[in-house]
Design a protein around this motif. Sequence first.
Motif, PDB file in Angstrom:
ATOM      1  N   ASN A  13       0.790  -1.238   0.000  1.00 25.17           N
ATOM      2  CA  ASN A  13       0.000   0.000   0.000  1.00 25.17           C
ATOM      3  C   ASN A  13       0.819   1.284   0.000  1.00 25.17           C
ATOM      4  OD1 ASN A  13      -2.445  -1.517   0.031  1.00 25.17           O
ATOM      5  ND2 ASN A  13      -2.127  -1.857   2.223  1.00 25.17           N
ATOM      6  N   CYS A  14       2.050   1.210  -0.483  1.00 26.58           N
ATOM      7  CA  CYS A  14       2.885   2.408  -0.683  1.00 26.58           C
ATOM      8  C   CYS A  14       3.009   3.255   0.576  1.00 26.58           C
ATOM      9  CB  CYS A  14       2.324   3.215  -1.855  1.00 26.58           C
ATOM     10  SG  CYS A  14       2.269   2.311  -3.407  1.00 26.58           S
ATOM     11  N   GLN A  15       3.382   2.623   1.663  1.00 26.96           N
ATOM     12  CA  GLN A  15       3.479   3.331   2.936  1.00 26.96           C
ATOM     13  C   GLN A  15       4.746   4.177   3.067  1.00 26.96           C
ATOM     14  OE1 GLN A  15       1.019   3.441   5.306  1.00 26.96           O
ATOM     15  NE2 GLN A  15      -0.162   2.421   3.725  1.00 26.96           N
ATOM     16  N   SER A  16       5.898   3.560   3.096  1.00 19.49           N
ATOM     17  CA  SER A  16       7.160   4.298   3.198  1.00 19.49           C
ATOM     18  C   SER A  16       8.068   3.819   2.078  1.00 19.49           C
ATOM     19  CB  SER A  16       7.815   4.074   4.562  1.00 19.49           C
ATOM     20  OG  SER A  16       8.109   2.710   4.732  1.00 19.49           O
ATOM     21  N   PHE A  17       8.898   4.712   1.567  1.00 15.79           N
ATOM     22  CA  PHE A  17       9.654   4.421   0.357  1.00 15.79           C
ATOM     23  C   PHE A  17      11.149   4.334   0.624  1.00 15.79           C
ATOM     24  CE2 PHE A  17       5.798   6.747  -0.741  1.00 15.79           C
ATOM     25  CZ  PHE A  17       5.168   5.767  -1.480  1.00 15.79           C
ATOM     26  N   SER A  18      11.780   3.371  -0.023  1.00 15.65           N
ATOM     27  CA  SER A  18      13.217   3.173   0.104  1.00 15.65           C
ATOM     28  C   SER A  18      13.978   3.620  -1.138  1.00 15.65           C
ATOM     29  CB  SER A  18      13.526   1.698   0.369  1.00 15.65           C
ATOM     30  OG  SER A  18      12.892   1.264   1.539  1.00 15.65           O
ATOM     31  N   GLU A  19      13.308   3.615  -2.284  1.00 13.00           N
ATOM     32  CA  GLU A  19      13.936   4.010  -3.548  1.00 13.00           C
ATOM     33  C   GLU A  19      12.994   4.951  -4.297  1.00 13.00           C
ATOM     34  OE1 GLU A  19      16.904   3.102  -4.999  1.00 13.00           O
ATOM     35  OE2 GLU A  19      17.516   1.788  -3.361  1.00 13.00           O
ATOM     36  N   THR A  20      13.549   6.039  -4.838  1.00 11.39           N
ATOM     37  CA  THR A  20      12.763   7.008  -5.609  1.00 11.39           C
ATOM     38  C   THR A  20      13.498   7.327  -6.902  1.00 11.39           C
ATOM     39  OG1 THR A  20      11.819   7.987  -3.612  1.00 11.39           O
ATOM     40  CG2 THR A  20      11.776   9.334  -5.610  1.00 11.39           C
ATOM     41  N   TYR A  21      12.760   7.307  -8.004  1.00 11.30           N
ATOM     42  CA  TYR A  21      13.291   7.627  -9.323  1.00 11.30           C
ATOM     43  C   TYR A  21      12.441   8.726  -9.944  1.00 11.30           C
ATOM     44  CZ  TYR A  21      15.932   3.316  -8.931  1.00 11.30           C
ATOM     45  OH  TYR A  21      16.784   2.341  -8.514  1.00 11.30           O
ATOM     46  N   GLN A  22      13.076   9.647 -10.669  1.00 11.81           N
ATOM     47  CA  GLN A  22      12.358  10.700 -11.385  1.00 11.81           C
ATOM     48  C   GLN A  22      12.837  10.758 -12.828  1.00 11.81           C
ATOM     49  OE1 GLN A  22      12.810  14.084  -8.445  1.00 11.81           O
ATOM     50  NE2 GLN A  22      10.717  14.389  -9.171  1.00 11.81           N
ATOM     51  N   GLY A  23      11.917  11.085 -13.719  1.00 14.00           N
ATOM     52  CA  GLY A  23      12.241  11.239 -15.127  1.00 14.00           C
ATOM     53  C   GLY A  23      11.074  11.889 -15.821  1.00 14.00           C
ATOM     54  N   SER A  24      11.218  12.166 -17.098  1.00 18.13           N
ATOM     55  CA  SER A  24      10.104  12.775 -17.824  1.00 18.13           C
ATOM     56  C   SER A  24       9.145  11.679 -18.272  1.00 18.13           C
ATOM     57  CB  SER A  24      10.603  13.615 -18.989  1.00 18.13           C
ATOM     58  OG  SER A  24      11.417  12.826 -19.833  1.00 18.13           O
ATOM     59  N   CYS A  25       9.585  10.785 -19.152  1.00 24.43           N
ATOM     60  CA  CYS A  25       8.758   9.653 -19.589  1.00 24.43           C
ATOM     61  C   CYS A  25       9.626   8.710 -20.404  1.00 24.43           C
ATOM     62  CB  CYS A  25       7.551  10.120 -20.386  1.00 24.43           C
ATOM     63  SG  CYS A  25       7.932  11.018 -21.909  1.00 24.43           S
ATOM     64  N   ASN A  26       9.067   7.554 -20.729  1.00 26.22           N
ATOM     65  CA  ASN A  26       9.798   6.489 -21.423  1.00 26.22           C
ATOM     66  C   ASN A  26      11.060   6.104 -20.659  1.00 26.22           C
ATOM     67  OD1 ASN A  26       7.940   6.110 -23.402  1.00 26.22           O
ATOM     68  ND2 ASN A  26       9.038   7.236 -24.972  1.00 26.22           N
ATOM     69  N   PHE A  27      10.876   5.774 -19.383  1.00 28.60           N
ATOM     70  CA  PHE A  27      12.010   5.310 -18.597  1.00 28.60           C
ATOM     71  C   PHE A  27      11.615   4.138 -17.719  1.00 28.60           C
ATOM     72  CE2 PHE A  27      10.088   8.339 -15.696  1.00 28.60           C
ATOM     73  CZ  PHE A  27      10.331   7.831 -14.424  1.00 28.60           C
ATOM     74  N   CYS A  28      12.600   3.291 -17.469  1.00 28.00           N
ATOM     75  CA  CYS A  28      12.434   2.128 -16.602  1.00 28.00           C
ATOM     76  C   CYS A  28      13.128   2.416 -15.287  1.00 28.00           C
ATOM     77  CB  CYS A  28      13.051   0.895 -17.262  1.00 28.00           C
ATOM     78  SG  CYS A  28      13.007  -0.591 -16.234  1.00 28.00           S
ATOM     79  N   SER A  29      12.399   2.265 -14.199  1.00 33.09           N
ATOM     80  CA  SER A  29      12.981   2.358 -12.858  1.00 33.09           C
ATOM     81  C   SER A  29      13.301   0.938 -12.435  1.00 33.09           C
ATOM     82  CB  SER A  29      11.994   2.982 -11.876  1.00 33.09           C
ATOM     83  OG  SER A  29      11.610   4.255 -12.302  1.00 33.09           O
ATOM     84  N   ASP A  30      14.555   0.682 -12.130  1.00 36.45           N
ATOM     85  CA  ASP A  30      15.008  -0.681 -11.899  1.00 36.45           C
ATOM     86  C   ASP A  30      15.915  -0.745 -10.669  1.00 36.45           C
ATOM     87  OD1 ASP A  30      15.649  -3.339 -12.203  1.00 36.45           O
ATOM     88  OD2 ASP A  30      16.494  -3.127 -14.202  1.00 36.45           O
ATOM     89  N   PRO A  31      15.338  -0.598  -9.475  1.00 32.18           N
ATOM     90  CA  PRO A  31      16.170  -0.612  -8.272  1.00 32.18           C
ATOM     91  C   PRO A  31      16.623  -2.031  -7.927  1.00 32.18           C
ATOM     92  CG  PRO A  31      13.876  -0.523  -7.649  1.00 32.18           C
ATOM     93  CD  PRO A  31      13.921  -0.431  -9.156  1.00 32.18           C
ATOM     94  N   PRO A  32      17.695  -2.158  -7.184  1.00 33.84           N
ATOM     95  CA  PRO A  32      18.103  -3.498  -6.737  1.00 33.84           C
ATOM     96  C   PRO A  32      17.102  -4.027  -5.701  1.00 33.84           C
ATOM     97  CG  PRO A  32      19.473  -1.811  -5.713  1.00 33.84           C
ATOM     98  CD  PRO A  32      18.581  -1.108  -6.704  1.00 33.84           C
ATOM     99  N   GLY A  33      16.907  -5.318  -5.672  1.00 37.21           N
ATOM    100  CA  GLY A  33      16.070  -5.926  -4.645  1.00 37.21           C
ATOM    101  C   GLY A  33      14.647  -6.208  -5.082  1.00 37.21           C
ATOM    102  N   ASP A  34      13.858  -6.674  -4.123  1.00 45.25           N
ATOM    103  CA  ASP A  34      12.456  -7.018  -4.325  1.00 45.25           C
ATOM    104  C   ASP A  34      11.582  -6.017  -3.585  1.00 45.25           C
ATOM    105  OD1 ASP A  34      13.131  -9.326  -5.739  1.00 45.25           O
ATOM    106  OD2 ASP A  34      13.233 -10.531  -3.920  1.00 45.25           O
TER     107      ASP A  34
END
Length: 124
Positions: A28-49
Amino acid sequence: MQFSSLFAALIMAVVVDSAMVQFSTGLNCQSFSETYQGSCNFCSDPPGDWSSVLFSGIDSSNRVTVHNQNGCTSASQVGQGYGPACWNQGATKLRSAWVACPGQKLTDNQTFVADGAAIVDESQ
């Protein structure tokens, strides 16, 4: 003085129009560990599950996808929608997320077409 005000306004316009993708280890998107920003056409690919992904800073014409493997491949897609939303994992954890530009759809061969454009099936 006017130039610095104009420059600040332009910077704010760029920041406001940027998509944000946030990854959480909890549902439920409570607290965040990784944040990515971009305009569009991008893949956010953080390490982990990840258990949930929040898309924000976009409107209902941006297609988003969530994936259970790294790299945002079509074979790993487990969810697709439009606009800002929180996505929770299903049977498998989430590993990457994609934000398309407004009005774009992904075809089976990983190419983009604008909404309303003809999609030609060349596989036959």
